[in-house]
Every structure is written in C-alpha cells, then in structure tokens.
Design an enzyme around this catalytic site. Sequence first.
Site, PDB file in Angstrom:
ATOM      1  N   THR A 188       0.882  -1.174   0.000  1.00 54.56           N
ATOM      2  CA  THR A 188       0.000   0.000   0.000  1.00 54.56           C
ATOM      3  C   THR A 188       0.915   1.218   0.000  1.00 54.56           C
ATOM      4  O   THR A 188       1.497   1.591   1.029  1.00 54.56           O
ATOM      5  CB  THR A 188      -0.902  -0.011   1.255  1.00 54.56           C
ATOM      6  OG1 THR A 188      -1.560  -1.272   1.305  1.00 54.56           O
ATOM      7  CG2 THR A 188      -1.914   1.105   1.242  1.00 54.56           C
ATOM      8  N   SER A 196      14.221 -11.509  15.881  1.00 54.09           N
ATOM      9  CA  SER A 196      13.447 -11.573  17.126  1.00 54.09           C
ATOM     10  C   SER A 196      13.701 -10.353  17.998  1.00 54.09           C
ATOM     11  O   SER A 196      14.786  -9.781  17.970  1.00 54.09           O
ATOM     12  CB  SER A 196      13.805 -12.831  17.905  1.00 54.09           C
ATOM     13  OG  SER A 196      13.125 -12.815  19.139  1.00 54.09           O
ATOM     14  N   LYS A 198      15.040 -19.867  14.282  1.00 53.46           N
ATOM     15  CA  LYS A 198      14.068 -18.870  14.775  1.00 53.46           C
ATOM     16  C   LYS A 198      12.778 -19.565  15.240  1.00 53.46           C
ATOM     17  O   LYS A 198      12.202 -19.205  16.266  1.00 53.46           O
ATOM     18  CB  LYS A 198      13.756 -17.841  13.677  1.00 53.46           C
ATOM     19  CG  LYS A 198      12.611 -16.879  13.998  1.00 53.46           C
ATOM     20  CD  LYS A 198      12.909 -16.038  15.225  1.00 53.46           C
ATOM     21  CE  LYS A 198      12.024 -14.866  15.540  1.00 53.46           C
ATOM     22  NZ  LYS A 198      10.635 -14.867  15.350  1.00 53.46           N
ATOM     23  N   HIS A 233      13.431 -21.064  18.500  1.00 57.71           N
ATOM     24  CA  HIS A 233      13.426 -19.955  19.470  1.00 57.71           C
ATOM     25  C   HIS A 233      11.986 -19.639  19.898  1.00 57.71           C
ATOM     26  O   HIS A 233      11.684 -19.507  21.082  1.00 57.71           O
ATOM     27  CB  HIS A 233      14.086 -18.718  18.838  1.00 57.71           C
ATOM     28  CG  HIS A 233      13.752 -17.429  19.521  1.00 57.71           C
ATOM     29  ND1 HIS A 233      12.532 -16.796  19.357  1.00 57.71           N
ATOM     30  CD2 HIS A 233      14.448 -16.670  20.393  1.00 57.71           C
ATOM     31  CE1 HIS A 233      12.501 -15.707  20.098  1.00 57.71           C
ATOM     32  NE2 HIS A 233      13.658 -15.601  20.735  1.00 57.71           N
ATOM     33  N   ASN A 234      11.106 -19.537  18.932  1.00 58.55           N
ATOM     34  CA  ASN A 234       9.717 -19.198  19.267  1.00 58.55           C
ATOM     35  C   ASN A 234       9.059 -20.310  20.069  1.00 58.55           C
ATOM     36  O   ASN A 234       8.275 -20.041  20.980  1.00 58.55           O
ATOM     37  CB  ASN A 234       8.916 -18.924  17.991  1.00 58.55           C
ATOM     38  CG  ASN A 234       9.191 -17.546  17.439  1.00 58.55           C
ATOM     39  OD1 ASN A 234      10.294 -17.039  17.579  1.00 58.55           O
ATOM     40  ND2 ASN A 234       8.217 -16.943  16.793  1.00 58.55           N
ATOM     41  N   GLU A 265      10.213 -19.977  23.439  1.00 62.58           N
ATOM     42  CA  GLU A 265       9.519 -18.794  24.004  1.00 62.58           C
ATOM     43  C   GLU A 265       8.126 -19.213  24.539  1.00 62.58           C
ATOM     44  O   GLU A 265       7.740 -18.824  25.647  1.00 62.58           O
ATOM     45  CB  GLU A 265       9.403 -17.757  22.893  1.00 62.58           C
ATOM     46  CG  GLU A 265       8.653 -16.502  23.225  1.00 62.58           C
ATOM     47  CD  GLU A 265       8.510 -15.625  21.965  1.00 62.58           C
ATOM     48  OE1 GLU A 265       9.516 -15.337  21.306  1.00 62.58           O
ATOM     49  OE2 GLU A 265       7.362 -15.254  21.646  1.00 62.58           O
ATOM     50  N   TYR A 300      10.505 -51.136  10.573  1.00 61.33           N
ATOM     51  CA  TYR A 300      11.013 -49.792  10.289  1.00 61.33           C
ATOM     52  C   TYR A 300      10.367 -48.828  11.268  1.00 61.33           C
ATOM     53  O   TYR A 300       9.330 -49.119  11.850  1.00 61.33           O
ATOM     54  CB  TYR A 300      10.713 -49.361   8.840  1.00 61.33           C
ATOM     55  CG  TYR A 300       9.254 -49.486   8.448  1.00 61.33           C
ATOM     56  CD1 TYR A 300       8.373 -48.443   8.699  1.00 61.33           C
ATOM     57  CD2 TYR A 300       8.754 -50.658   7.855  1.00 61.33           C
ATOM     58  CE1 TYR A 300       7.024 -48.558   8.361  1.00 61.33           C
ATOM     59  CE2 TYR A 300       7.422 -50.788   7.520  1.00 61.33           C
ATOM     60  CZ  TYR A 300       6.562 -49.736   7.770  1.00 61.33           C
ATOM     61  OH  TYR A 300       5.236 -49.855   7.451  1.00 61.33           O
TER      62      TYR A 300
HETATM   63  P1  NBP Z   1       2.559  -7.858   9.595  1.00 61.91           P
HETATM   64  O1  NBP Z   1       2.858  -9.298   9.850  1.00 61.91           O
HETATM   65  O2  NBP Z   1       1.332  -7.283  10.180  1.00 61.91           O
HETATM   66  O3  NBP Z   1       2.585  -7.599   8.014  1.00 61.91           O
HETATM   67  C1  NBP Z   1       2.308  -6.325   7.511  1.00 61.91           C
HETATM   68  C2  NBP Z   1       2.985  -6.119   6.180  1.00 61.91           C
HETATM   69  O4  NBP Z   1       2.670  -7.191   5.278  1.00 61.91           O
HETATM   70  C3  NBP Z   1       2.500  -4.845   5.525  1.00 61.91           C
HETATM   71  O5  NBP Z   1       3.575  -4.252   4.849  1.00 61.91           O
HETATM   72  C4  NBP Z   1       1.441  -5.366   4.556  1.00 61.91           C
HETATM   73  O6  NBP Z   1       1.229  -4.517   3.448  1.00 61.91           O
HETATM   74  C5  NBP Z   1       2.100  -6.629   4.097  1.00 61.91           C
HETATM   75  N1  NBP Z   1       1.180  -7.573   3.471  1.00 61.91           N
HETATM   76  C6  NBP Z   1       0.131  -8.261   3.983  1.00 61.91           C
HETATM   77 BR1  NBP Z   1      -0.468  -8.107   5.699  1.00 61.91          BR
HETATM   78  N2  NBP Z   1      -0.466  -9.062   3.107  1.00 61.91           N
HETATM   79  C7  NBP Z   1       0.213  -8.867   1.969  1.00 61.91           C
HETATM   80  C8  NBP Z   1       0.079  -9.417   0.684  1.00 61.91           C
HETATM   81  N3  NBP Z   1      -0.843 -10.340   0.396  1.00 61.91           N
HETATM   82  N4  NBP Z   1       0.950  -8.999  -0.274  1.00 61.91           N
HETATM   83  C9  NBP Z   1       1.886  -8.086   0.008  1.00 61.91           C
HETATM   84  N5  NBP Z   1       2.070  -7.535   1.233  1.00 61.91           N
HETATM   85  C10 NBP Z   1       1.253  -7.921   2.192  1.00 61.91           C
HETATM   86  O7  NBP Z   1       3.792  -6.922  10.046  1.00 61.91           O
HETATM   87  P2  NBP Z   1       4.854  -7.060  11.211  1.00 61.91           P
HETATM   88  O8  NBP Z   1       4.209  -7.342  12.537  1.00 61.91           O
HETATM   89  O9  NBP Z   1       5.734  -5.874  11.066  1.00 61.91           O
HETATM   90  O10 NBP Z   1       5.691  -8.369  10.827  1.00 61.91           O
HETATM   91  C11 NBP Z   1       6.409  -8.499   9.611  1.00 61.91           C
HETATM   92  C12 NBP Z   1       7.009  -9.888   9.574  1.00 61.91           C
HETATM   93  O11 NBP Z   1       7.897 -10.042  10.704  1.00 61.91           O
HETATM   94  C13 NBP Z   1       5.983 -11.014   9.717  1.00 61.91           C
HETATM   95  O12 NBP Z   1       6.388 -12.135   8.987  1.00 61.91           O
HETATM   96  C14 NBP Z   1       6.011 -11.330  11.192  1.00 61.91           C
HETATM   97  O13 NBP Z   1       5.588 -12.650  11.472  1.00 61.91           O
HETATM   98  C15 NBP Z   1       7.475 -11.133  11.510  1.00 61.91           C
HETATM   99  N6  NBP Z   1       7.783 -10.786  12.908  1.00 61.91           N
HETATM  100  C16 NBP Z   1       6.951  -9.991  13.630  1.00 61.91           C
HETATM  101  C17 NBP Z   1       7.272  -9.663  14.935  1.00 61.91           C
HETATM  102  C18 NBP Z   1       6.396  -8.764  15.767  1.00 61.91           C
HETATM  103  O14 NBP Z   1       6.666  -8.643  16.967  1.00 61.91           O
HETATM  104  N7  NBP Z   1       5.398  -8.121  15.201  1.00 61.91           N
HETATM  105  C19 NBP Z   1       8.463 -10.160  15.500  1.00 61.91           C
HETATM  106  C20 NBP Z   1       9.307 -10.947  14.721  1.00 61.91           C
HETATM  107  C21 NBP Z   1       8.956 -11.257  13.423  1.00 61.91           C
HETATM  108  P3  NBP Z   1       0.017  -3.470   3.463  1.00 61.91           P
HETATM  109  O15 NBP Z   1       0.473  -2.327   4.302  1.00 61.91           O
HETATM  110  O16 NBP Z   1      -0.137  -3.130   2.035  1.00 61.91           O
HETATM  111  O17 NBP Z   1      -1.181  -4.188   4.044  1.00 61.91           O
END
Ligand code: NBP
Length: 484
Positions: free
Chosen positions: A36, A130, A185, A188-189, A192, A482
């Site tokens: 977006t 993380s 990772k 790790h989760n 957690e 087996y």
């Molecule tokens: P989200 O997991 O909420 O993802 C949001 C992002 O994904 C936005 O940029 C959104 O674009 C995009 N997106 C979605 Br939703 N559906 C899409 C699609 N079909 N095509 C293209 N883009 C799409 O964000 P986050 O919490 O920042 O996490 C990002 C990643 O990091 C995830 O994989 C998450 O599991 C991982 N993670 C999160 C955390 C945490 O604490 N939150 C910690 C560690 C890892 P848009 O703006 O256009 O909707």
Amino acid sequence: MEPQGDIAVIGLAVMGQNLILNMNDHGFTVVAYNRTVSKVDDFLNNEAKGTRILGAHSLQEMVALLKKPRRVMLMVKAGKAVDEFIEQLLTVLEPGDIIIDGGNSLFEDTIRRVKYVESKGLLYIGTGVSGGEEGARHGPSIMPGGSPAAWPHVKPIFQAIAAKVADGTPCCDWVGEGGAGHYVKMTHNGIEYGDMQLICEAYHIMKDGLGMSADEMHEVFKAWNEAELQSYLIEITRDILAKRDEDGAPLVDKILDTAGQKGTGKWTVISSQEMGIPITLIAEAVYSRCVSAMKDLRVQAAKVFPPGNCKIPGDRKRWIDDIRKALYASKIISYAQGYMLMRAAAQQYAWNLNYGGIALMWRGGCIIRSAFLGDIKKAFDKNPDLPNLLFDPFFKKAIKSCTRSWRKVVSTAVKKGIPVPAFSTALAFFDGFRSERLPANLLQAQRDYFGAHTYERVDKPRGEFFHTNWTGTGGRVASSTYTV
Ligand code: NBP
C-alpha cells in the site's frame, strides 16, 4: 548520479519501520517500499522525517535507487505475500542480487525459496528476526540462513543493527544453508512458548495456591530477576504485575484468559513429531494455549466439575522458593529438548549448526534473552559435541539441586487441582530420560502380538528382530521392521 541505497526494506508495518530506522541510525541508506504505497509517504513524513531514508513508489523505482548487488529485505506477512513479492522482484532484479525474507516464514518454505531464487541466478536469505518492536528499533537478535554467498554482502548491515552482548559481540551470525535460519528462529519461538507457559504456571500456583496478590507476585518476580532466572520474560512479568488499570486494580486481572498464537509454536511441535524428538514442554505450552482458548466450554465444565479448595498450606516463603526451583529445572529441560530438536534437524537437513553460537545469538535482543543462555553458551564452548545439555556439569548440578522442590511443587499442584502441564511434563521427561529401563518392552510385545511388528531381545545383539506367535493361531510371517 550513482544509486545511494544500501538496502531496500519492503513492508512498513511495525517490524519493517523499526528495522529501517535502526539501519538508518547505523549509517546505512535504506529505501522503503510497501504494497500500500500511501504508507511510504506517511512513513517519510512522520517517523522517517529528517533521516536519510529514501522512499520508493514502485518496485522499479526502488531497484533504481539501490547499489549493486542489490539487497532487498521483505518484512511482510509470512506465506503468500512472500511468494508474490519474490515473483515480482525476479522481474526487476538481476543475477547476483539478494532477496532477504526477515518475516516468520516456515523453514520448509525457505528451503523451497532458496532453491527457486538460486535457480534464477539470484541469492536468497531467510532470516529470523526476534525482539519485537523494541528489538527491531534498538537491536534485535538476527538468525540468517540460506545462500552462503549472500552472507558477506549482508553481514555488515545485520551485525551493525543487531543487539550486542556485554563484550560487544553481535547477536547475529550465519546459521547455515537452506532453511537453517528460519528453523532456529522457529525453535526460538517454540522455546519462548515454553518459557511463557512456565512463568504462567508459577503465577497460577502463587495466585490460586498461595493466595498472593499481584503486588506480592511483582516482588517475587523482581527478586527472581536478580538471580539465575534473570530474563526478559521474567522482567516483563514483574512489570505487568505492577501495572494498574484506570480504576487502580491490577490490569492483569482484567485481561481475558484466552491465549492467542500465530503458528510458530505449532510448527516447532509438528517438526518435532516428524523428527521423532520429544519436545514435550513446548507441546504442552501450545496445547495449554488451545485449552485456554476454549473459554466457553471451560466455563461450562467448571460448573459440572467445580474446583475444590486449592489453597496450599505451609510456609509461603518456602513454597515460593520451591516454585522458583521447579521453574528453573523445567526450563533446563525445555532448552535441553529444544537443543535436541535442532541437533536432529541439523542431521536431517545437513546443516552445520553452531550450538554455542545459537545460544549467543539468543543471549541478547530476542524475547528469550536471559542470563541462562550465557550458561548454555559456556556448556557448548566447553564441549561443542555435548549430546545433551543435561550432561553438562553445570546443568547436572542445577537439576539435582532442584529435584526435591520440583517434585513437591508438581505433586502438590496435582493434589490441589492446579494445572501445571509444563512443570509436570518436564518432570515426566526427566524421569523417562534417566530411566535405563522403560516399560516399552511390554509395548513391543503388544505391537508384536496384534501386528507381528517384531521386537529386539535383551539377550541378543541390537538389530536382530524376533516375532512370536503369541496365540498359537497366528502365521509365521512378520511385518517389516522400520520406524517412521
Ligand atoms: P505484519 O505481519 O502485520 O505484516 C504487515 C505487512 O505485510 C504490511 O507491509 C502489509 O502490506 C504486508 N502484506 C500483507 Br499483511 N499481506 C500482503 C500481501 N498479500 N501482499 C503483500 N504484502 C502484504 O507486520 P509485522 O508485525 O511488522 O511483521 C512483519 C514480519 O515479521 C511477519 O512475517 C512477522 O511474522 C514477523 N515478525 C513480527 C514480529 C512482531 O513482533 N510483530 C516479530 C518478529 C517477526 P500493506 O500495508 O499493504 O497491508
């Protein structure tokens, strides 16, 4: 003008934005992009105002702003969104460029994507990140794996923005090929989930068994955070218990008791089932969240089977110390199980995992960061081939010093009807693990009785299989032997 961008980050939700700001703080020029596109300008005009961060409004514009080889990091929702972006990126990037997925992707997806992207002449990194919002902004733990040739190009950025331990070592190093980074990772989760469940069980016993108030438990967690249990999760539990709602009551008491989950704990358990490794504590932690989510059924069941008196008599101070020991011993078991799982995965997928290095990566920045991980690092430094954490002299001594309290807490909780699935499965695993002889001889007899599955004998060499015609009416033919 030559392109200025060191790296592009796609995905401007909480993780992406904070990682970009962190990279910017460390002197890197980051190009920001989001599906977006309006969120790009919103970011540039607010959080990124006054920084050197560049915005892109199309993938073509993003690529044109990047130095070669181009480094593009996805911080988007795991699953379909990652595959869709890879497809789009392959149309605008060139051989030698690097796609990085920093989301919580399933390691099997990463294995597939590494092969696919490499087959197109590009490089791929799947990395665990993380530490949540705060970690992303000020220093996460970063666990990269994938195409080894990509690592030198990404290392300076990742190690600069990662958390650092006391001597300055970054909590980020190369984990291994294919899906190794995302596997570590994921584990790790899973750990957690286990740590959180253990803390919740300690809280449950103190609250319902010992009748303690939130303030009193706040003091207990505060004290625990100053000794061997010192960790981020104990620290935030201490602070959560002190938090008041607007009416002055503890906020924690107002929160509905149904836990959510986003899948990484479940994936860890599924992988452990496939690998044949008993990570019983993580499994119980996942199932405990499932039980908590059955709120309506639990409310009905509580009427059918009303709880009795669950108050635990005796010296409260002593009980608190016993609970601390039960928590510590169970935590040792959980990490021993998690490390067994990683060892099995390394064997299955031919990853050369550095177990002490993993403990170091988890030592800072991430949700399970703790003093305890320093002890695990020391154990693997002393013996990199340590077959199980419980054999390390430090942990052996620690477990032995906790066993009496652990048994006392589990048995009392069982008698009082306070559920302690993680404490008790840890103890059951420990007792099974230290049993030279288990009742599986009878189990093998049962399998051979009904299915001619054969058995080995104590008085014959391993690998020789026998079948008995138990009823006198069976045939001579045995099932093939087996293990799946
Ligand atoms: P989200 O997991 O909420 O993802 C949001 C992002 O994904 C936005 O940029 C959104 O674009 C995009 N997106 C979605 Br939703 N559906 C899409 C699609 N079909 N095509 C293209 N883009 C799409 O964000 P986050 O919490 O920042 O996490 C990002 C990643 O990091 C995830 O994989 C998450 O599991 C991982 N993670 C999160 C955390 C945490 O604490 N939150 C910690 C560690 C890892 P848009 O703006 O256009 O909707």
